[in-house]
Design an enzyme around this catalytic site. Structure first.
Site, PDB file in Angstrom:
ATOM      1  N   SER A 101      -7.555  -1.341 -13.972  1.00  0.00           N
ATOM      2  CA  SER A 101      -6.266  -2.019 -13.796  1.00  0.00           C
ATOM      3  C   SER A 101      -6.495  -3.526 -13.627  1.00  0.00           C
ATOM      4  CB  SER A 101      -5.588  -1.450 -12.543  1.00  0.00           C
ATOM      5  OG  SER A 101      -4.198  -1.580 -12.632  1.00  0.00           O
ATOM      6  N   PRO A 102      -5.551  -4.351 -14.112  1.00  0.00           N
ATOM      7  CA  PRO A 102      -5.747  -5.799 -13.946  1.00  0.00           C
ATOM      8  C   PRO A 102      -5.761  -6.172 -12.465  1.00  0.00           C
ATOM      9  CG  PRO A 102      -3.517  -5.297 -14.714  1.00  0.00           C
ATOM     10  CD  PRO A 102      -4.298  -4.025 -14.782  1.00  0.00           C
ATOM     11  N   GLN A 134      -4.029  -9.657 -19.954  1.00  0.00           N
ATOM     12  CA  GLN A 134      -2.683  -9.578 -19.375  1.00  0.00           C
ATOM     13  C   GLN A 134      -2.150 -11.000 -19.198  1.00  0.00           C
ATOM     14  OE1 GLN A 134      -1.859  -8.814 -15.128  1.00  0.00           O
ATOM     15  NE2 GLN A 134      -0.639  -7.047 -15.753  1.00  0.00           N
ATOM     16  N   GLY A 187      -7.254   0.745  -9.941  1.00  0.00           N
ATOM     17  CA  GLY A 187      -7.466  -0.621  -9.462  1.00  0.00           C
ATOM     18  C   GLY A 187      -8.548  -0.703  -8.416  1.00  0.00           C
ATOM     19  N   ARG A 188      -8.141  -0.612  -7.148  1.00  0.00           N
ATOM     20  CA  ARG A 188      -9.082  -0.860  -6.045  1.00  0.00           C
ATOM     21  C   ARG A 188     -10.353  -0.018  -6.108  1.00  0.00           C
ATOM     22  NH1 ARG A 188      -4.424  -0.150  -1.885  1.00  0.00           N
ATOM     23  NH2 ARG A 188      -3.886   1.214  -3.614  1.00  0.00           N
ATOM     24  N   ARG A 204       3.826  -4.327 -18.424  1.00  0.00           N
ATOM     25  CA  ARG A 204       3.787  -3.815 -17.043  1.00  0.00           C
ATOM     26  C   ARG A 204       5.111  -4.119 -16.361  1.00  0.00           C
ATOM     27  NH1 ARG A 204      -0.616  -3.503 -12.156  1.00  0.00           N
ATOM     28  NH2 ARG A 204      -1.358  -1.804 -13.435  1.00  0.00           N
ATOM     29  N   TYR A 215       7.030 -11.698 -10.382  1.00  0.00           N
ATOM     30  CA  TYR A 215       6.681 -12.930 -11.101  1.00  0.00           C
ATOM     31  C   TYR A 215       7.826 -13.284 -12.059  1.00  0.00           C
ATOM     32  CZ  TYR A 215       2.166 -12.049  -8.963  1.00  0.00           C
ATOM     33  OH  TYR A 215       1.181 -11.823  -8.039  1.00  0.00           O
TER      34      TYR A 215
HETATM   35  C1  LIG Z   1      -7.018  -7.569  -5.635  1.00  0.00           C
HETATM   36  C2  LIG Z   1      -5.917  -7.111  -6.519  1.00  0.00           C
HETATM   37  C3  LIG Z   1      -5.433  -7.940  -7.509  1.00  0.00           C
HETATM   38  C4  LIG Z   1      -4.412  -7.513  -8.368  1.00  0.00           C
HETATM   39  N1  LIG Z   1      -4.023  -8.298  -9.392  1.00  0.00           N
HETATM   40  C5  LIG Z   1      -3.162  -7.817 -10.324  1.00  0.00           C
HETATM   41  C6  LIG Z   1      -2.889  -8.546 -11.517  1.00  0.00           C
HETATM   42  O1  LIG Z   1      -3.450  -9.592 -11.764  1.00  0.00           O
HETATM   43  N2  LIG Z   1      -1.986  -8.034 -12.382  1.00  0.00           N
HETATM   44  C7  LIG Z   1      -1.364  -6.849 -12.147  1.00  0.00           C
HETATM   45  O2  LIG Z   1      -0.530  -6.416 -12.939  1.00  0.00           O
HETATM   46  N3  LIG Z   1      -1.647  -6.116 -11.042  1.00  0.00           N
HETATM   47  C8  LIG Z   1      -2.537  -6.562 -10.150  1.00  0.00           C
HETATM   48  N4  LIG Z   1      -2.877  -5.790  -9.070  1.00  0.00           N
HETATM   49  C9  LIG Z   1      -2.332  -4.434  -8.953  1.00  0.00           C
HETATM   50  C10 LIG Z   1      -3.326  -3.424  -9.553  1.00  0.00           C
HETATM   51  O3  LIG Z   1      -3.448  -3.603 -10.944  1.00  0.00           O
HETATM   52  C11 LIG Z   1      -2.881  -1.985  -9.296  1.00  0.00           C
HETATM   53  O4  LIG Z   1      -1.638  -1.793  -9.904  1.00  0.00           O
HETATM   54  C12 LIG Z   1      -2.787  -1.681  -7.807  1.00  0.00           C
HETATM   55  O5  LIG Z   1      -3.935  -2.115  -7.125  1.00  0.00           O
HETATM   56  C13 LIG Z   1      -2.594  -0.177  -7.559  1.00  0.00           C
HETATM   57  O6  LIG Z   1      -3.664   0.558  -8.081  1.00  0.00           O
HETATM   58  P1  LIG Z   1      -4.851   1.136  -7.120  1.00  0.00           P
HETATM   59  O7  LIG Z   1      -4.185   1.973  -6.081  1.00  0.00           O
HETATM   60  O8  LIG Z   1      -5.712   1.948  -8.047  1.00  0.00           O
HETATM   61  O9  LIG Z   1      -5.558  -0.037  -6.524  1.00  0.00           O
HETATM   62  C14 LIG Z   1      -3.860  -6.240  -8.196  1.00  0.00           C
HETATM   63  C15 LIG Z   1      -4.337  -5.411  -7.172  1.00  0.00           C
HETATM   64  C16 LIG Z   1      -5.365  -5.817  -6.353  1.00  0.00           C
HETATM   65  C17 LIG Z   1      -5.890  -4.891  -5.308  1.00  0.00           C
END
Ligand SMILES: Cc1cc2nc3c(=O)[nH]c(=O)nc-3n(C[C@H](O)[C@H](O)[C@H](O)COP(=O)(O)O)c2cc1C
Ligand SMILES: Cc1cc2nc3c(=O)[nH]c(=O)nc-3n(C[C@H](O)[C@H](O)[C@H](O)COP(=O)(O)OP(=O)(O)OC[C@H]3O[C@@H](n4cnc5c(N)ncnc54)[C@H](O)[C@@H]3O)c2cc1C
Length: 815
Positions: free
Chosen positions: A445-446, A523, A748-749, A655, A607
């Site tokens: 994930s971004p 993205q 993501g995380r 997204r 955003y």
């Molecule tokens: C440190 C961090 C930075 C993130 N930056 C973005 C981003 O640049 N663009 C975006 O669409 N989502 C961003 N997210 C959201 C993640 O892409 C993801 O949707 C969110 O962390 C939930 O997924 P997870 O539970 O697997 O972490 C970010 C999340 C984290 C933790």
């Protein structure tokens, strides 16, 4: 102690007999308004695990129930002329009447007094009782009388159901779905004694009304159901035994949750809720009786631990509430998912999914039964399904032969076939979008890293993204990259507004293509009202306005993200909107030149483009504000211009925040409309995130909590989706992909914690058929052997001594 149980259902009777057994000196009476041995209802089901628990507390009752019950393993689905079965589900079915008779007889044998045909008005009817058990069922008078203390939350659900019986006998728990001119009906059918089966018929309220069933009496309703399920019933009639019901026999399920479970009344008696009076679980999961019996067991256990005695009642009741509230919420959550599945299946799954996938979706409806759990239940069935799934070759959008896909061949080891079955699990099946073939269904994930200088990605990003591209995911998404300096969230955000940035990205993209078989996606976004802030690690100033060198913010309307904290943006005029659209297009061209395989437009998380879509942040009165169609106008203009500039053979996703989690904000139903609009504009997939649009949000977090949005959008808008949010294991990804709830899963995380998340997770579940980077190959078998040993050791210690004969899935709840 003097104990009165108001209500002689499973909860009251079982508690009465257990407490009498614990201490025969207790004076116990069960007050029941019905006649002895007279009750309503057909069969109830519970799991082997409940039986085991009961056996430990009163072997005699358990033995009698065991003799009377019907045990079966299979679930059968009848759908669109097909009959499909899977095994290993482990249900126990018994007539409600038979169950109560066994409990009543045991009560009498132990000396519990049963007073039938006595309707108690309230707990105050028993002023000298030390303890009053309010086991008076779903419409509990005692709960209503003390509603201010118990604080019940009662939700009436939209589906209608009728609880019928038939003499036709079924050898599996059978689900039958029938289409009518007004919509779908489903029947839940199970045999519960040698002569009779329960036959519950359910449908949405709208379908029920369209058939005039709101005006039908019980006999007319039965005749309707007999016609509808004639094939299945093979001439056997349906019967109702709900003599106590007046008018229509069709009910709405009511979900009851109480905040407080016990109190002390005006006479000093302790009063405690038990069974349906305090919590209900939908019949889709068949746990109402189980919960009632387990309440009785837990309260008895607490009295036993406290050593009995009226002086400890308050302490015992508090401990009972603490223990049972958590457990029942867990079951109620699973029941809620299962109930919702049946509520929406007609609109969302019946016409959309092929029978094989429909069956998988139905079996995993509660989200408590996962892919690996299904393997434990019925390996042959699951492998058959995996084979079926692997043979489907999904293609989203047209594959263009004009240009070769951007990804290069992979320098990886050949996948071995060390899985027992040799069949690729669903998450490892390839997925084609336009001319790009993703090797599997996992996406990094971004995630913003805020580690650029002047928007230029450097060594940090090469290492960060490179490591993740080697980790097994099919697609690595780059963090939100900004289209101009004033589009950034923080000064550390990456950009694509100049050629230096493009070339820096190209170096990373080339590295990924040369050294891995992952695709890499860009993205693009604009921070809008959430720009010009500190990085998240800036302590107290985190995500707050920069102390100096701020840039002016813009948005759909002049509304600060966090009033009093965030800077107030300026509402964009049309000329500025065109300029920003062109910035997106220029960045799109640069992304194509840099060689990215995939492009995502960021329209989520508050955003700029998200701020246009949400009514919370868009208060414009021009053609870009007002209705959802108007609020979508600008994001769609940007998307359309980007799509025209982005190579036709490469995919684009969008997204969105599918739920603002704020009253008056975007809802999941809006999200379906948003997805439809982007689909019409040429989007290939919708990446279904949620929230972050308003600090007032109240999200309901939990495992895979955003997946229902991906699921709904996929089925109702008919577009491929990416699910994201709180995935913990490969098993979750397999379950979601296999059930068709999403096409891809973004993680993501977990990828921050572990760049090789996919490879490690697959090794954990024993899937060897995955290619590792050839340079890391030596680590693969060592890791797999280690996990296999851990699994074997865990299995040998997992079986409780009392249940070694049961496979692990059967020690859990049945559905
Ligand atoms: C440190 C961090 C930075 C993130 N930056 C973005 C981003 O640049 N663009 C975006 O669409 N989502 C961003 N997210 C959201 C993640 O892409 C993801 O949707 C969110 O962390 C939930 O997924 P997870 O539970 O697997 O972490 C970010 C999340 C984290 C933790
Ligand atoms: C269609 C349907 C299918 C179901 N299927 C299942 C299933 O498969 N598996 C499962 O486990 N559960 C199932 N249930 C739920 C199950 O019936 C209940 O969850 C369970 O019976 C709860 O037990 P209880 O003792 O708390 O309440 P109840 O069984 O409702 O007992 C309450 C008793 O209190 C008596 N009473 C009420 N008020 C008074 C009063 N004022 N004075 C005296 N007596 C009073 C009532 O007559 C009744 O006998 C189903 C329910 C429905 C509606």
């Amino acid at each position: 102690m003097k104990i009165v149980c108001i209500g002689g259902g499973p909860a009251g009777l079982y508690f009465g007999l257990l407490m009498k057994k614990l201490d025969p000196a207790h004076e116990i009476v069960v007050v029941e308004r019905n006649k002895p041995y007279d009750t309503f209802g057909w069969g109830v089901v519970f799991s082997d695990a409940t039986m085991e628990n009961m056996r430990a507390w009163d072997r005699k009752t358990a033995d009698e129930i065991e003799q009377a019950f019907n045990h079966w393993d299979d679930i059968e689905l009848r759908f669109k002329g097909r009959r499909m079965r899977s095994g290993g589900h482990g249900f126990v079915g018994i007539g409600r009447k038979r169950l109560l008779n066994i409990l009543q007889a045991r009560c009498e044998e132990l000396g519990v007094r049963l007073e039938f045909e006595r309707e108690a008005d309230s707990d105050a009817d028993f002023p000298d009782a030390d303890l009053v058990i309010a086991s008076d069922g779903i419409n509990s008078k005692v709960r209503t009388r003390h509603a201010e203390v118990f604080r019940p939350d009662i939700v009436v659900r939209p589906n209608r159901y009728i609880w019928l019986g038939t003499d036709r006998l079924y050898d599996a728990f059978t689900f039958d779905f029938q289409r009518t001119e007004h919509g779908w009906f489903q029947a839940h059918v199970y045999k519960f004694d040698e002569r009779t089966s329960t036959f519950i018929v359910e449908c949405p309220e709208t379908v029920w009304r369209a058939h005039g069933l709101d005006r039908a009496d019980a006999q007319q309703s039965i005749a309707f159901c007999e016609r509808l399920f004639a094939d299945n019933l093979q001439g056997q009639p349906l019967r109702s035994n709900a003599r106590h019901l007046r008018g229509s026999a069709w009910l709405n399920f009511q979900r009851v949750v109480c905040e407080q479970w016990w109190l002390r009344n005006e006479h000093g008696s302790h009063v405690v809720l038990m069974g349906d009076a305090v919590h209900t679980a939908h019949f889709a999961i068949g746990s109402g009786t189980k919960l009632a019996l387990e309440d009785a067991i837990e309260l008895t256990r607490r009295f036993e631990q406290a050593g009995g005695g009226a002086e400890r009642i308050a302490q015992v009741l508090a401990a009972y509430q603490d223990a049972r509230r958590i457990e029942t919420l867990r079951i109620q959550n699973a029941a809620w998912n299962a109930m919702e599945w049946f509520e929406v299946c007609g609109a969302r799954y019946c016409d959309q999914l092929e029978p094989e996938q429909f069956m998988y979706s139905m079996l995993t409806r509660s989200q408590r039964i996962s892919h690996e759990n299904l393997r434990l239940r019925d390996r042959a069935w699951l492998e058959g399904y995996e084979r079926w799934f692997a043979q489907r070759q999904p293609q989203v959008g047209e594959a263009s032969s004009a240009t070769a896909p951007a990804t290069a061949p992979a320098p990886t080891s050949a996948p071995d076939s060390s899985t027992a079955s040799g069949i690729a699990p669903p998450m490892l099946t390839p997925f084609r979008v336009r001319s790009l073939e993703l090797k599997n269904r996992v996406v990094v994930s971004p995630m913003a890293q805020y580690s650029c200088v002047d928007g230029v990605p450097g060594e940090y990003h090469l290492v960060h993204l490179g490591a993740r591209a080697m980790g097994g995911a099919a697609l690595v998404m780059v963090e939100m990259t900004c289209t101009s300096p004033d589009a950034r969230i923080t000064p550390g955000c990456p950009g694509l507004w100049n050629d230096e940035q493009r070339d820096a990205w190209k170096r990373i993209v080339d590295w990924v293509h040369e050294h891995t078989d992952a695709a890499i996606g860009m993205q693009l976004g604009h921070a809008g009202p959430k720009g010009s802030t500190n990085e998240p690690w800036a302590g107290d100033g985190a995500e707050r306005p920069l102390p100096a060198h701020n840039w002016p913010l813009v948005s759909a309307s002049a509304l600060a993200y966090e009033p009093g904290v965030s800077a107030v943006p300026r509402a964009l005029n049309h000329a500025e909107m065109l300029r920003i659209r062109d910035d997106f297009v220029a960045a799109t061209r640069r992304a194509a030149e840099a060689g990215f395989d995939w492009l995502e437009l960021h329209c989520a998380h508050g955003y700029l483009l998200s701020a246009f879509i949400s009514p919370l942040t868009n208060h414009r009165d021009d053609e870009y504000g007002g209705s959802l169609a108007n609020r979508l106008r600008y994001p769609l203009e940007v998307f359309t211009a980007m799509r025209a500039a982005w190579p036709a053979e490469r995919p684009m996703s969008v997204r969105i925040s599918a739920h603002d989690w704020v009253e008056g904000g975007i809802t999941p139903a809006d999200a379906v409309e948003i997805a439809r609009a982007f689909k019409a504009a040429g989007a290939d997939l919708i990446d279904c995130s949620s929230g972050q649009v308003s600090p007032q949000q109240r999200p309901t977090y939990g495992r895979m909590y955003q997946t229902p949005f991906a699921d709904r959008i996929r089925q109702e808008a008919g577009i491929a989706t990416i699910a994201v949010g709180a995935f913990g294991a490969a098993d979750h990804v397999n379950s979601i992909i296999a059930a068709g709830r999403a096409d891809l899963c973004a993680i993501g995380r977990p990828h921050l914690a572990n760049p090789a998340w996919t490879l490690i997770e697959l090794a954990k579940i024993g899937v060897g058929a995955v290619a590792w980077p050839r340079t890391y190959e030596r680590a693969k078998s060592q890791l797999e052997t280690g996990f296999a040993r851990e699994k074997a050791a865990a299995a040998s210690t997992a079986a409780p001594a009392s249940m070694p004969h049961l496979p692990p899935q059967r020690r859990e709840a049945a559905t």
